[in-house]
Design a protein around this motif. Sequence first.
Motif, PDB file in Angstrom:
ATOM      1  N   ASN A 250       0.857  -1.181   0.000  1.00  0.00           N
ATOM      2  CA  ASN A 250       0.000   0.000   0.000  1.00  0.00           C
ATOM      3  C   ASN A 250       0.894   1.232   0.000  1.00  0.00           C
ATOM      4  O   ASN A 250       1.908   1.274   0.704  1.00  0.00           O
ATOM      5  N   ALA A 251       0.512   2.239  -0.772  1.00  0.00           N
ATOM      6  CA  ALA A 251       1.319   3.462  -0.868  1.00  0.00           C
ATOM      7  C   ALA A 251       0.939   4.501   0.173  1.00  0.00           C
ATOM      8  O   ALA A 251       1.575   5.544   0.253  1.00  0.00           O
ATOM      9  N   SER A 252      -0.101   4.246   0.969  1.00  0.00           N
ATOM     10  CA  SER A 252      -0.548   5.228   1.954  1.00  0.00           C
ATOM     11  C   SER A 252       0.488   5.408   3.060  1.00  0.00           C
ATOM     12  O   SER A 252       1.207   4.465   3.416  1.00  0.00           O
ATOM     13  N   HIS A 253       0.549   6.630   3.599  1.00  0.00           N
ATOM     14  CA  HIS A 253       1.530   6.980   4.630  1.00  0.00           C
ATOM     15  C   HIS A 253       0.807   7.385   5.916  1.00  0.00           C
ATOM     16  O   HIS A 253      -0.268   7.986   5.886  1.00  0.00           O
ATOM     17  N   LEU A 254       1.455   7.083   7.028  1.00  0.00           N
ATOM     18  CA  LEU A 254       1.004   7.537   8.336  1.00  0.00           C
ATOM     19  C   LEU A 254       2.170   8.254   8.991  1.00  0.00           C
ATOM     20  O   LEU A 254       3.261   7.679   9.130  1.00  0.00           O
ATOM     21  N   ILE A 255       1.957   9.513   9.378  1.00  0.00           N
ATOM     22  CA  ILE A 255       3.009  10.323   9.984  1.00  0.00           C
ATOM     23  C   ILE A 255       2.572  10.672  11.402  1.00  0.00           C
ATOM     24  O   ILE A 255       1.486  11.224  11.606  1.00  0.00           O
ATOM     25  N   LYS A 263       6.675  16.929  11.535  1.00  0.00           N
ATOM     26  CA  LYS A 263       5.809  16.120  10.677  1.00  0.00           C
ATOM     27  C   LYS A 263       5.134  16.962   9.598  1.00  0.00           C
ATOM     28  O   LYS A 263       5.018  16.513   8.452  1.00  0.00           O
ATOM     29  N   SER A 264       4.691  18.178   9.925  1.00  0.00           N
ATOM     30  CA  SER A 264       4.087  19.032   8.897  1.00  0.00           C
ATOM     31  C   SER A 264       5.139  19.467   7.877  1.00  0.00           C
ATOM     32  O   SER A 264       4.860  19.552   6.679  1.00  0.00           O
ATOM     33  N   THR A 265       6.348  19.722   8.340  1.00  0.00           N
ATOM     34  CA  THR A 265       7.440  20.057   7.428  1.00  0.00           C
ATOM     35  C   THR A 265       7.720  18.905   6.475  1.00  0.00           C
ATOM     36  O   THR A 265       7.928  19.101   5.273  1.00  0.00           O
ATOM     37  N   PHE A 266       7.709  17.681   7.005  1.00  0.00           N
ATOM     38  CA  PHE A 266       7.915  16.503   6.170  1.00  0.00           C
ATOM     39  C   PHE A 266       6.825  16.405   5.106  1.00  0.00           C
ATOM     40  O   PHE A 266       7.108  16.132   3.931  1.00  0.00           O
ATOM     41  N   LEU A 267       5.578  16.635   5.496  1.00  0.00           N
ATOM     42  CA  LEU A 267       4.472  16.550   4.539  1.00  0.00           C
ATOM     43  C   LEU A 267       4.594  17.608   3.450  1.00  0.00           C
ATOM     44  O   LEU A 267       4.359  17.331   2.267  1.00  0.00           O
ATOM     45  N   LYS A 268       4.957  18.824   3.835  1.00  0.00           N
ATOM     46  CA  LYS A 268       5.085  19.897   2.834  1.00  0.00           C
ATOM     47  C   LYS A 268       6.212  19.586   1.852  1.00  0.00           C
ATOM     48  O   LYS A 268       6.077  19.823   0.645  1.00  0.00           O
ATOM     49  N   LEU A 500      -3.085   7.859   0.520  1.00  0.00           N
ATOM     50  CA  LEU A 500      -3.511   8.765   1.578  1.00  0.00           C
ATOM     51  C   LEU A 500      -2.320   9.024   2.495  1.00  0.00           C
ATOM     52  O   LEU A 500      -1.659   8.084   2.946  1.00  0.00           O
ATOM     53  N   HIS A 501      -2.045  10.290   2.772  1.00  0.00           N
ATOM     54  CA  HIS A 501      -0.959  10.680   3.686  1.00  0.00           C
ATOM     55  C   HIS A 501      -1.605  11.416   4.858  1.00  0.00           C
ATOM     56  O   HIS A 501      -2.061  12.559   4.706  1.00  0.00           O
ATOM     57  N   LEU A 502      -1.635  10.768   6.014  1.00  0.00           N
ATOM     58  CA  LEU A 502      -2.337  11.330   7.163  1.00  0.00           C
ATOM     59  C   LEU A 502      -1.364  11.541   8.310  1.00  0.00           C
ATOM     60  O   LEU A 502      -0.613  10.629   8.681  1.00  0.00           O
ATOM     61  N   ALA A 503      -1.379  12.742   8.856  1.00  0.00           N
ATOM     62  CA  ALA A 503      -0.505  13.090   9.987  1.00  0.00           C
ATOM     63  C   ALA A 503      -1.349  13.337  11.221  1.00  0.00           C
ATOM     64  O   ALA A 503      -2.436  13.927  11.138  1.00  0.00           O
ATOM     65  N   THR A 504      -0.863  12.872  12.357  1.00  0.00           N
ATOM     66  CA  THR A 504      -1.570  13.090  13.610  1.00  0.00           C
ATOM     67  C   THR A 504      -0.557  13.185  14.747  1.00  0.00           C
ATOM     68  O   THR A 504       0.639  12.919  14.561  1.00  0.00           O
ATOM     69  N   HIS A 505      -1.051  13.549  15.934  1.00  0.00           N
ATOM     70  CA  HIS A 505      -0.156  13.827  17.059  1.00  0.00           C
ATOM     71  C   HIS A 505       0.143  12.610  17.921  1.00  0.00           C
ATOM     72  O   HIS A 505       1.295  12.326  18.249  1.00  0.00           O
ATOM     73  N   PHE A 506      -0.902  11.911  18.338  1.00  0.00           N
ATOM     74  CA  PHE A 506      -0.764  10.967  19.440  1.00  0.00           C
ATOM     75  C   PHE A 506      -1.104   9.545  19.016  1.00  0.00           C
ATOM     76  O   PHE A 506      -1.921   9.314  18.123  1.00  0.00           O
ATOM     77  N   ALA A 507      -0.497   8.600  19.713  1.00  0.00           N
ATOM     78  CA  ALA A 507      -0.767   7.186  19.442  1.00  0.00           C
ATOM     79  C   ALA A 507      -2.218   6.843  19.745  1.00  0.00           C
ATOM     80  O   ALA A 507      -2.811   5.975  19.087  1.00  0.00           O
ATOM     81  N   VAL A 527       6.059   7.052   9.280  1.00  0.00           N
ATOM     82  CA  VAL A 527       7.145   7.958   9.639  1.00  0.00           C
ATOM     83  C   VAL A 527       6.879   8.442  11.067  1.00  0.00           C
ATOM     84  O   VAL A 527       5.892   9.130  11.317  1.00  0.00           O
ATOM     85  N   LEU A 528       7.767   8.061  11.978  1.00  0.00           N
ATOM     86  CA  LEU A 528       7.590   8.387  13.391  1.00  0.00           C
ATOM     87  C   LEU A 528       8.581   9.475  13.793  1.00  0.00           C
ATOM     88  O   LEU A 528       9.798   9.263  13.749  1.00  0.00           O
ATOM     89  N   PHE A 529       8.048  10.614  14.192  1.00  0.00           N
ATOM     90  CA  PHE A 529       8.874  11.705  14.700  1.00  0.00           C
ATOM     91  C   PHE A 529       8.907  11.629  16.231  1.00  0.00           C
ATOM     92  O   PHE A 529       8.408  10.685  16.837  1.00  0.00           O
TER      93      PHE A 529
END
Length: 608
Positions: A250-255, A263-268, A500-507, A527-529
């Motif tokens: 799957n090509a979808s990403h979870l950040i 993480k927002s910098t990575f997405l941009k 789909l590339h989705l970024a979120t804060h907490f586990a 991608v875990l920051f």
Amino acid sequence: MLDFLKRFGQDGDAQEPVETILLDAGARDFVDQVAPTVYEERSDCVRVGEVWMRGYYVADLPPGARLDAERFLRPGVDAWVSFYVRPLPPEVAATLHRRRTELAGSEIFDRRRGALGSYGRQAQLAAVDQALREIEVGGRPVYHFSLYMMVAAVSEELLDEVCQRVEDYMRSLRVAFHRARWMQPALEYSLLPAGTDRLHMVRNMTAGALGPLFPFTRRVYYEPDGFPYGLHAVNGTWVILDPFAPGMANASHLILGRPGTGKSTFLKRFVELAAVLGHRVIVVDLEREYASLIEDLGGTYVSLSRTCPYSINILDPGLGDEDPFGAALSSLIGFMGIAVGRELTAVERKSILPYCYHSLLEKAGIDVDDPASWSQGRSPTLNDLQRLMEEEGGPAADLARLLYPYTAENLYGRLFSRPTNVDIGKTPVVGFTLQGVSEEMLAPFLWLVVSLVWREVTAAGGVQPVHLVVDEGWYLMRHPDVGVALADMARRFRKHRAALHLATHFATDLVSSQHAQVIRGAAGVVVLFGQQPEEAKEVGSLFGLSEVEVARLRSFGQGDALLIWDGGRAHVPIYVPLDPRRRWLFETGPEQRQAETVRRGVTPAAVE
């Protein structure tokens, strides 16, 4: 040292007693500091000071096996691995022939006695046969190979616990190993970086078999059509991966990462790279953080609000879907559940809406079984559906009245109940911002965008890769229906060459609901920051991290991340660099926002 030598005569005799020289002030203190206070040797371990150690030597490795000692590291535990490689002279073939005869003879003798053969002897025989083939047929050199490992812990109990895990791990790899019983001191010397092998526990290996064992080589992750995710934190090479490669499930990403970790910098940065590579990118931007970047890339930025000039028809069909009617009906039912603010009844879902929608399409001259007719007829709007449901009367009319805010011109009708005038196919990058939308209307607006993106992805036919970027994903997943739509995209996008590339804060955002768990499970790249200490442990359990990796998450600085792909089997620490000339486009702190305001020539109004 020079002073020490000067105190000897030219003939080499000491001018002062040796004892006096060695016991000068400070010499004894130095020895006390260096030498351990306790050295206790047992059959299979040693105690040096307050540290307990146990060593192993490897008798045989299956092809391609590679020991990863780092996975067992944690506070109070350490491990060392050392191996020796010695090329053998060409005349070693004669020795190998003799050795083969001895081993084969022993096997034959055991079988005649009815005894079971020795696994170790059989492994040695196979290695000798392989070495002979390499020498006699391929003309390749053969090497003597020795592999040793030492595990150290701060207590005997901890040492036994960790060693049990080490041994289970080696057995799972089908590695033949032995504890270095009564040979611990020799093994300690063999592990020192002095190039001295005191054990001489060797086996034969060819160059091809030795290659995968070298941990000191710079492994390069490079795919020609891939994205440069960042710099390998260990060897400094670029990690370039193609999320659409055939081997990727799957090509979808979870950040995932706490605020301010990058993480927002990575997405941009990913948005920019995707646009440069000719991919299409659609961004859902809740905080208007991507406006400058999208403008710089020549993209389109759509600001949705009650008074905006844009319209998106929720009843537009997905012409690229296998079942356009079924997909459109599903989208309508999802929107209705959000619009009325409650879960639809079974009668509303399975009877009223399918019947009314089907009747509406027939009036518009659309045959649900003929995809060509969808584009020929005029797609009905939410206004048309509301009027038809009112004409039906009864429960259908009651449901229609709940659509009033989305059909009235003076409320949200201009956005929800007119033909679509947003063409997201004109530019490679399109951003949607909902910054001015009230909290209670956020879910319907998000559904509009999601349905438009899904229709665009299915219509593209997989010719051009499409990326949907959702920053601050935790905010969207609070709305169950929107979360279900995102989970459906994460699961089905791969069939349409989309991601789909989705970024979120907490586990906790990833376990809070069933659709959040689907998104986590479907992600082909994670991608875990940096994480807070209390969050890092939970992240580690979610993604199968070692204790060392969990500790790294706690200490990561801005831009440091752990990249995971290949079904969770590949874990690579990276650093995400930024071009200083374009930093203002990626970073979103107060200083960057102020600089952007100045760059645009906007002067904040004075506060009196």
